[in-house]
Design a protein around this motif. Structure first.
Motif, mmCIF file in Angstrom:
data_model
loop_
_atom_site.group_PDB
_atom_site.id
_atom_site.type_symbol
_atom_site.label_atom_id
_atom_site.label_comp_id
_atom_site.label_asym_id
_atom_site.label_seq_id
_atom_site.Cartn_x
_atom_site.Cartn_y
_atom_site.Cartn_z
ATOM 1 N N ILE A 59 0.835 -1.200 0.000
ATOM 2 C CA ILE A 59 0.000 0.000 0.000
ATOM 3 C C ILE A 59 0.865 1.244 0.000
ATOM 4 N N GLY A 60 1.967 1.215 0.720
ATOM 5 C CA GLY A 60 2.876 2.347 0.728
ATOM 6 C C GLY A 60 3.407 2.657 -0.658
ATOM 7 N N ILE A 61 3.759 1.624 -1.407
ATOM 8 C CA ILE A 61 4.226 1.802 -2.785
ATOM 9 C C ILE A 61 3.121 2.408 -3.643
ATOM 10 N N ALA A 62 1.917 1.863 -3.520
ATOM 11 C CA ALA A 62 0.785 2.375 -4.305
ATOM 12 C C ALA A 62 0.516 3.840 -3.987
ATOM 13 N N ARG A 63 0.546 4.193 -2.708
ATOM 14 C CA ARG A 63 0.292 5.577 -2.302
ATOM 15 C C ARG A 63 1.371 6.514 -2.822
ATOM 16 N N THR A 64 2.607 6.053 -2.804
ATOM 17 C CA THR A 64 3.728 6.888 -3.238
ATOM 18 C C THR A 64 3.607 7.245 -4.712
ATOM 19 N N PHE A 65 3.303 6.250 -5.543
ATOM 20 C CA PHE A 65 3.171 6.528 -6.969
ATOM 21 C C PHE A 65 1.880 7.277 -7.278
ATOM 22 N N ASN A 66 0.849 7.049 -6.494
ATOM 23 C CA ASN A 66 -0.389 7.799 -6.681
ATOM 24 C C ASN A 66 -0.135 9.286 -6.440
ATOM 25 N N TYR A 67 0.582 9.603 -5.365
ATOM 26 C CA TYR A 67 0.870 11.007 -5.046
ATOM 27 C C TYR A 67 1.832 11.605 -6.073
ATOM 28 N N GLY A 68 2.819 10.811 -6.498
ATOM 29 C CA GLY A 68 3.737 11.283 -7.525
ATOM 30 C C GLY A 68 3.004 11.646 -8.803
ATOM 31 N N ALA B 50 8.207 12.764 -12.160
ATOM 32 C CA ALA B 50 8.795 11.650 -12.898
ATOM 33 C C ALA B 50 8.812 10.401 -12.025
ATOM 34 N N LEU B 51 8.700 9.231 -12.664
ATOM 35 C CA LEU B 51 8.826 7.988 -11.907
ATOM 36 C C LEU B 51 10.233 7.857 -11.336
ATOM 37 N N TYR B 52 11.215 8.061 -12.220
ATOM 38 C CA TYR B 52 12.615 7.850 -11.839
ATOM 39 C C TYR B 52 13.495 8.600 -12.819
ATOM 40 N N SER C 124 10.301 19.526 -1.914
ATOM 41 C CA SER C 124 10.926 18.625 -2.876
ATOM 42 C C SER C 124 9.991 18.295 -4.042
ATOM 43 N N THR C 125 10.572 18.262 -5.239
ATOM 44 C CA THR C 125 9.832 17.846 -6.442
ATOM 45 C C THR C 125 10.557 16.683 -7.130
ATOM 46 N N ALA C 126 11.346 15.959 -6.372
ATOM 47 C CA ALA C 126 12.177 14.879 -6.910
ATOM 48 C C ALA C 126 11.323 13.740 -7.459
ATOM 49 N N PRO C 127 11.907 12.903 -8.329
ATOM 50 C CA PRO C 127 11.186 11.734 -8.850
ATOM 51 C C PRO C 127 10.676 10.836 -7.723
ATOM 52 N N THR C 128 9.628 10.106 -8.001
ATOM 53 C CA THR C 128 8.978 9.295 -6.980
ATOM 54 C C THR C 128 9.901 8.253 -6.362
ATOM 55 N N ILE C 129 10.748 7.625 -7.145
ATOM 56 C CA ILE C 129 11.650 6.612 -6.600
ATOM 57 C C ILE C 129 12.555 7.201 -5.515
ATOM 58 N N ASN C 130 12.932 8.457 -5.659
ATOM 59 C CA ASN C 130 13.774 9.102 -4.647
ATOM 60 C C ASN C 130 13.113 9.106 -3.275
ATOM 61 N N HIS C 131 11.778 9.174 -3.265
ATOM 62 C CA HIS C 131 11.033 9.238 -2.007
ATOM 63 C C HIS C 131 11.236 7.970 -1.169
ATOM 64 N N PHE C 132 11.499 6.864 -1.836
ATOM 65 C CA PHE C 132 11.783 5.635 -1.094
ATOM 66 C C PHE C 132 12.997 5.843 -0.185
ATOM 67 N N PHE D 290 12.238 -3.246 -9.895
ATOM 68 C CA PHE D 290 12.089 -1.999 -10.638
ATOM 69 C C PHE D 290 13.357 -1.685 -11.428
ATOM 70 N N TYR D 291 14.504 -1.727 -10.757
ATOM 71 C CA TYR D 291 15.750 -1.398 -11.432
ATOM 72 C C TYR D 291 16.109 -2.428 -12.512
ATOM 73 N N ALA D 292 15.792 -3.690 -12.277
ATOM 74 C CA ALA D 292 16.057 -4.720 -13.284
ATOM 75 C C ALA D 292 15.215 -4.466 -14.525
ATOM 76 N N GLU D 293 13.966 -4.097 -14.340
ATOM 77 C CA GLU D 293 13.112 -3.774 -15.483
ATOM 78 C C GLU D 293 13.572 -2.497 -16.176
ATOM 79 N N TRP D 294 13.994 -1.520 -15.412
ATOM 80 C CA TRP D 294 14.472 -0.261 -15.974
ATOM 81 C C TRP D 294 15.670 -0.485 -16.915
#
Length: 218
Positions: free
Chosen positions: A133-142, A148-150, A168-176, A210-214
């Protein structure tokens, strides 16, 4: 009005107030935090009434959606609780929880309020920022903020002040790295720590994928 009636009135008020809220900070977020708080409270010596009200009202007006104004939520909660005749001491405690619960508050050295009830509600809220859920919320807010995703050229800032974090306006992955992966070690209660550990591990697996797919590796 009994305490249970006051709780039910608060649920109705919050659900109505947040009916148009962003998906990561809506009534369902509140309900999950409320359930988390009830679970954690079972093994903590706390005032259950304060915990329930704090959990239900903790995001009644998140400053992110009010031009950064951190006074809106506490004022709205105080006015509502006064209207339904909650005791003054309880109102003060709940307002203190709302004023001190956020992650950016932990970056503010002037914030000194502490209580077992705040510990429980804060853990309950932080748990909802972890795991699936945390991941879903993070990308939803982003997405809500059109971020940007990343971007591998924009590195996470691991030493942000409260003001820098809020702007901050950094990409969503940075928020992790700037918040989510730090929460595991900031939990207050034993129950919160145990649940956070499992959700943290899930996020680490997600990031690896995520990084492997990227990179087109799998």
């Amino acid at each position: 009005m009994t305490q249970q009636e006051q709780i039910e009135n608060t649920k109705t008020f919050v659900k109505e107030t947040l009916k148009h809220a962003e998906g990561g900070h809506d009534w369902f977020h509140i309900l999950r935090v409320y359930k988390n708080a009830l679970l954690i409270s079972k093994k903590e010596e706390v005032d259950g009434f304060v915990v329930q009200l704090g959990a239900l009202l903790h995001d009644i007006a998140d400053s992110k959606f009010h031009d950064g104004d951190e006074t809106v939520g506490p004022k709205l909660a105080q006015d509502f609780l006064t209207r339904i005749h909650v005791e003054k001491e309880v109102i003060e405690h709940v307002v203190n929880i709302i004023e001190n619960i956020s992650y950016n508050s932990s970056l503010d050295p002037s914030k000194t309020f502490k209580s077992p009830e705040l510990d429980v509600v804060q853990d309950a809220d932080r748990l909802d920022a972890l795991g699936a859920i945390g991941i879903a919320r993070t990308f939803n807010y982003g997405g809500f903020k059109n971020r940007a995703l990343y971007n591998p050229d924009i590195l996470p800032d691991l030493n942000m002040s409260k003001d820098v974090y809020k702007k901050s306006t950094a990409p969503t992955i940075n928020h992790f790295y700037e918040k989510l992966l730090l929460l595991k070690d900031l939990m207050n209660t034993k129950t919160g720590k145990l649940i956070a550990e499992k959700r943290h591990e899930f996020m680490m697996v997600y990031l690896e994928q995520f990084y492997a797919e990227w990179e087109g590796e799998k």
